[in-house]
Design an enzyme around this catalytic site. Sequence first.
Site, PDB file in Angstrom:
ATOM      1  N   GLU A 122      51.727  16.270   8.185  1.00  0.00           N
ATOM      2  CA  GLU A 122      51.283  17.524   8.804  1.00  0.00           C
ATOM      3  C   GLU A 122      49.864  17.822   8.337  1.00  0.00           C
ATOM      4  O   GLU A 122      49.321  17.128   7.481  1.00  0.00           O
ATOM      5  CB  GLU A 122      52.223  18.672   8.430  1.00  0.00           C
ATOM      6  CG  GLU A 122      53.593  18.582   9.080  1.00  0.00           C
ATOM      7  CD  GLU A 122      54.450  19.801   8.810  1.00  0.00           C
ATOM      8  OE1 GLU A 122      54.884  20.417   9.768  1.00  0.00           O
ATOM      9  OE2 GLU A 122      54.675  20.129   7.638  1.00  0.00           O
ATOM     10  N   HIS A 134      49.412  30.951  11.825  1.00  0.00           N
ATOM     11  CA  HIS A 134      49.683  29.597  12.300  1.00  0.00           C
ATOM     12  C   HIS A 134      48.893  29.368  13.576  1.00  0.00           C
ATOM     13  O   HIS A 134      48.918  30.197  14.491  1.00  0.00           O
ATOM     14  CB  HIS A 134      51.179  29.391  12.553  1.00  0.00           C
ATOM     15  CG  HIS A 134      51.556  27.942  12.641  1.00  0.00           C
ATOM     16  ND1 HIS A 134      51.176  27.149  13.703  1.00  0.00           N
ATOM     17  CD2 HIS A 134      52.236  27.142  11.801  1.00  0.00           C
ATOM     18  CE1 HIS A 134      51.630  25.921  13.502  1.00  0.00           C
ATOM     19  NE2 HIS A 134      52.269  25.891  12.349  1.00  0.00           N
TER      20      HIS A 134
HETATM   21  C1  LIG Z   1      59.057  29.646  12.348  1.00  0.00           C
HETATM   22  C2  LIG Z   1      58.799  29.201  10.924  1.00  0.00           C
HETATM   23  C3  LIG Z   1      58.621  27.858  10.652  1.00  0.00           C
HETATM   24  C4  LIG Z   1      58.400  27.440   9.330  1.00  0.00           C
HETATM   25  N1  LIG Z   1      58.302  26.101   9.062  1.00  0.00           N
HETATM   26  C5  LIG Z   1      58.205  25.692   7.774  1.00  0.00           C
HETATM   27  C6  LIG Z   1      58.256  24.318   7.437  1.00  0.00           C
HETATM   28  O1  LIG Z   1      58.404  23.454   8.295  1.00  0.00           O
HETATM   29  N2  LIG Z   1      58.160  23.975   6.124  1.00  0.00           N
HETATM   30  C7  LIG Z   1      58.004  24.898   5.129  1.00  0.00           C
HETATM   31  O2  LIG Z   1      57.918  24.532   3.948  1.00  0.00           O
HETATM   32  N3  LIG Z   1      57.966  26.214   5.433  1.00  0.00           N
HETATM   33  C8  LIG Z   1      58.077  26.633   6.717  1.00  0.00           C
HETATM   34  N4  LIG Z   1      58.068  27.964   7.000  1.00  0.00           N
HETATM   35  C9  LIG Z   1      57.975  28.926   5.905  1.00  0.00           C
HETATM   36  C10 LIG Z   1      59.308  28.947   5.174  1.00  0.00           C
HETATM   37  O3  LIG Z   1      60.350  28.877   6.114  1.00  0.00           O
HETATM   38  C11 LIG Z   1      59.463  30.212   4.348  1.00  0.00           C
HETATM   39  O4  LIG Z   1      58.320  30.468   3.597  1.00  0.00           O
HETATM   40  C12 LIG Z   1      60.649  30.067   3.406  1.00  0.00           C
HETATM   41  O5  LIG Z   1      61.797  29.700   4.127  1.00  0.00           O
HETATM   42  C13 LIG Z   1      60.869  31.355   2.656  1.00  0.00           C
HETATM   43  O6  LIG Z   1      62.077  31.250   1.976  1.00  0.00           O
HETATM   44  P1  LIG Z   1      62.595  32.489   1.140  1.00  0.00           P
HETATM   45  O7  LIG Z   1      63.909  32.097   0.608  1.00  0.00           O
HETATM   46  O8  LIG Z   1      61.535  32.911   0.219  1.00  0.00           O
HETATM   47  O9  LIG Z   1      62.711  33.663   2.222  1.00  0.00           O
HETATM   48  P2  LIG Z   1      63.618  33.793   3.535  1.00  0.00           P
HETATM   49  O10 LIG Z   1      64.172  32.510   3.975  1.00  0.00           O
HETATM   50  O11 LIG Z   1      62.809  34.561   4.517  1.00  0.00           O
HETATM   51  O12 LIG Z   1      64.817  34.677   3.027  1.00  0.00           O
HETATM   52  C14 LIG Z   1      64.618  36.019   2.651  1.00  0.00           C
HETATM   53  C15 LIG Z   1      65.975  36.653   2.490  1.00  0.00           C
HETATM   54  O13 LIG Z   1      65.848  37.952   1.934  1.00  0.00           O
HETATM   55  C16 LIG Z   1      66.635  38.861   2.681  1.00  0.00           C
HETATM   56  N5  LIG Z   1      66.066  40.197   2.500  1.00  0.00           N
HETATM   57  C17 LIG Z   1      64.861  40.648   2.894  1.00  0.00           C
HETATM   58  N6  LIG Z   1      64.702  41.925   2.534  1.00  0.00           N
HETATM   59  C18 LIG Z   1      65.839  42.296   1.896  1.00  0.00           C
HETATM   60  C19 LIG Z   1      66.303  43.502   1.318  1.00  0.00           C
HETATM   61  N7  LIG Z   1      65.565  44.629   1.327  1.00  0.00           N
HETATM   62  N8  LIG Z   1      67.535  43.524   0.766  1.00  0.00           N
HETATM   63  C20 LIG Z   1      68.331  42.421   0.760  1.00  0.00           C
HETATM   64  N9  LIG Z   1      67.939  41.257   1.305  1.00  0.00           N
HETATM   65  C21 LIG Z   1      66.710  41.196   1.863  1.00  0.00           C
HETATM   66  C22 LIG Z   1      66.571  38.320   4.087  1.00  0.00           C
HETATM   67  O14 LIG Z   1      67.589  38.842   4.892  1.00  0.00           O
HETATM   68  C23 LIG Z   1      66.726  36.835   3.793  1.00  0.00           C
HETATM   69  O15 LIG Z   1      68.069  36.501   3.566  1.00  0.00           O
HETATM   70  C24 LIG Z   1      58.298  28.401   8.297  1.00  0.00           C
HETATM   71  C25 LIG Z   1      58.472  29.752   8.579  1.00  0.00           C
HETATM   72  C26 LIG Z   1      58.728  30.156   9.878  1.00  0.00           C
HETATM   73  C27 LIG Z   1      58.935  31.611  10.147  1.00  0.00           C
END
Ligand SMILES: Cc1cc2nc3c(=O)[nH]c(=O)nc-3n(C[C@H](O)[C@H](O)[C@H](O)COP(=O)(O)OP(=O)(O)OC[C@H]3O[C@@H](n4cnc5c(N)ncnc54)[C@H](O)[C@@H]3O)c2cc1C
Length: 559
Positions: A131, A255
């Site tokens: 990528e 993006h």
């Molecule tokens: C369309 C898209 C494509 C992507 N593609 C890639 C990729 O190919 N490779 C890569 O490395 N990254 C990619 N990313 C980025 C990556 O997906 C995210 O940065 C990563 O998944 C974040 O993980 P996380 O566990 O930190 O947060 P998330 O997966 O966003 O999880 C956050 C969690 O917190 C919960 N939450 C939020 N607020 C509260 C609250 N107040 N109380 C209780 N729970 C709460 C939510 O419901 C959720 O369960 C992509 C992102 C998107 C949107």
Amino acid sequence: MTDPLRIPGHLVAPDPGWTTSADVIVVGSGIAGLTTALRLRQRVDRVLLVTKTVLSEGSTQWAQGGIAAALDPADSPQEHLHDTLVAGCGICDVEAVTALVHEGPARVHELVALGAEFDLDADGELKLTREGGHHRDRIAHAGGDATGKEISRALIAALRRVQDDPGIEVIEHALVVDLLQDDGARVCGVTLHVIGEGQMDGVGAAWARAVVLATGGLGQVYSATTNPSVATGDGMAAALRAGATLADVEFVQFHPTVLWLGPGSSGQQPLISEAVRGEGAFLVDNQGVRFMEGIHPLADLAPRDVVARAIVDRMRQTGTDHVYLDARHLGAGFLEERFPSIVARCRELGFDPATDLLPVAPAQHYASGGARTDLHGRTTLEGLYACGEVSCTGVHGANRLASNSLLEGLVFAHRIADDISSRLARGELPPGKPGAPQGIPALLAATHRARVQAAMTAGSGAVRSRESLAQTAATLLSLYDHGPSHDPGPQSWETTNLLHIGQVLTHAAALREETRGGHVRSDFPELDDEHWRGHLLVTRGPDGSVTTTFEPVKTVEPA
Ligand SMILES: Cc1cc2nc3c(=O)[nH]c(=O)nc-3n(C[C@H](O)[C@H](O)[C@H](O)COP(=O)(O)OP(=O)(O)OC[C@H]3O[C@@H](n4cnc5c(N)ncnc54)[C@H](O)[C@@H]3O)c2cc1C
């Protein structure tokens, strides 16, 4: 620098009607939260995982391209480190990146052992693609372009296997409102709103010896984003209000290739993964000119900030609001096999990547900054950890390298779980007694959400200037004139979080008078290492005033 910006101390919410407790509370069920909870579960007696809606909701399940790690024998952590530092535009934390790239391959193999089914080649080895910003094929993917969905499925399945165990409790539809702190400001729990049954319904208090925020990003602060609706910056805003330091909040990744669905489209927009360009698709303008050639040696696969900026420039020059992605030469068969979800989504929306040019434009995608942490995921507040997109470990610098965020969640979740469990074993992190909430409470009516988003998009978005940022700051401040809403609930709490995060993001963006990575200033178009090679740290003090300090980058040379 001490600035006039003020942020309220907590959100207006009913007094907790019930209490519960655990050793550690993990907030969020993306890759960061699930991995932290699963690993803690092996080492700590009582883990409570709470999540705003259902376990699978969050950015993780939307991740398409994959997860980056030096898994090919021809590749090395050193090369991955190099590419990450280049993408981060001179302000990555080298020690954090070193941990990421060296520990990454083992963490990905553990994910496979846990049950995540990645795409394999004919020899049964992980298939790797490339990528933007990577000089090697090092992106492992699943289901073609459904990597996040598969990772989320595997982690949730692993959680379900242990969920009957009394050592772990999971509460869905549980929105964390604010952090609980003892009189010494140590974090000792959360207030949360649960849509539940019986004893746990409405607002309650959950006490713990440590809290791990894994609440994901802030995409909904803008009108158009690739992030799902739960990405309202809740964890970042709660950490800010409690006095934790946020870092690098002005660095927001837009993006480059988000499907353009017409003027005024808002909310979560369909992403066309960078991996499509990795397989040979390229950008053209409305005249069919391939404009990325000559802009960067990697042309269409230049780092995201470079491509997004080139698109914005091209749109301005041609007076259009989108450019096009040409993937037609890849052929229907290849596209359907390699990118089944993207092709299906495009076709649903009336575009066939095998026969049509795809209209694309940049949209908000990733928050590089967040709650500042050390190498163990500890924030600046005792008892509070942050993991994944809500955190700022320093690995992304001013611009995240593609597919490094899933990896960051994995690597730092392990580090956090190990740190907490060894501290608990040493008798550190004793239980705390929550004090009364400090500062003035705030609540913005949910009806103002679109105003926050419009103001952020207009002035604090992909391209910013002193005037645009001042206008956005004034609009956001004026929203307080409406007085506090008297209708506390998920919608108004989220809207207030968007306001608070929008304010500090705009504030930091106005201070940084240069262009670097995800922070683009039309009035300061050059990178300025002499004055700005470092981090803006934003901290709310007990009186509500926000202090911003500049910390020059640590000069650790990569090993
Ligand atoms: C369309 C898209 C494509 C992507 N593609 C890639 C990729 O190919 N490779 C890569 O490395 N990254 C990619 N990313 C980025 C990556 O997906 C995210 O940065 C990563 O998944 C974040 O993980 P996380 O566990 O930190 O947060 P998330 O997966 O966003 O999880 C956050 C969690 O917190 C919960 N939450 C939020 N607020 C509260 C609250 N107040 N109380 C209780 N729970 C709460 C939510 O419901 C959720 O369960 C992509 C992102 C998107 C949107």
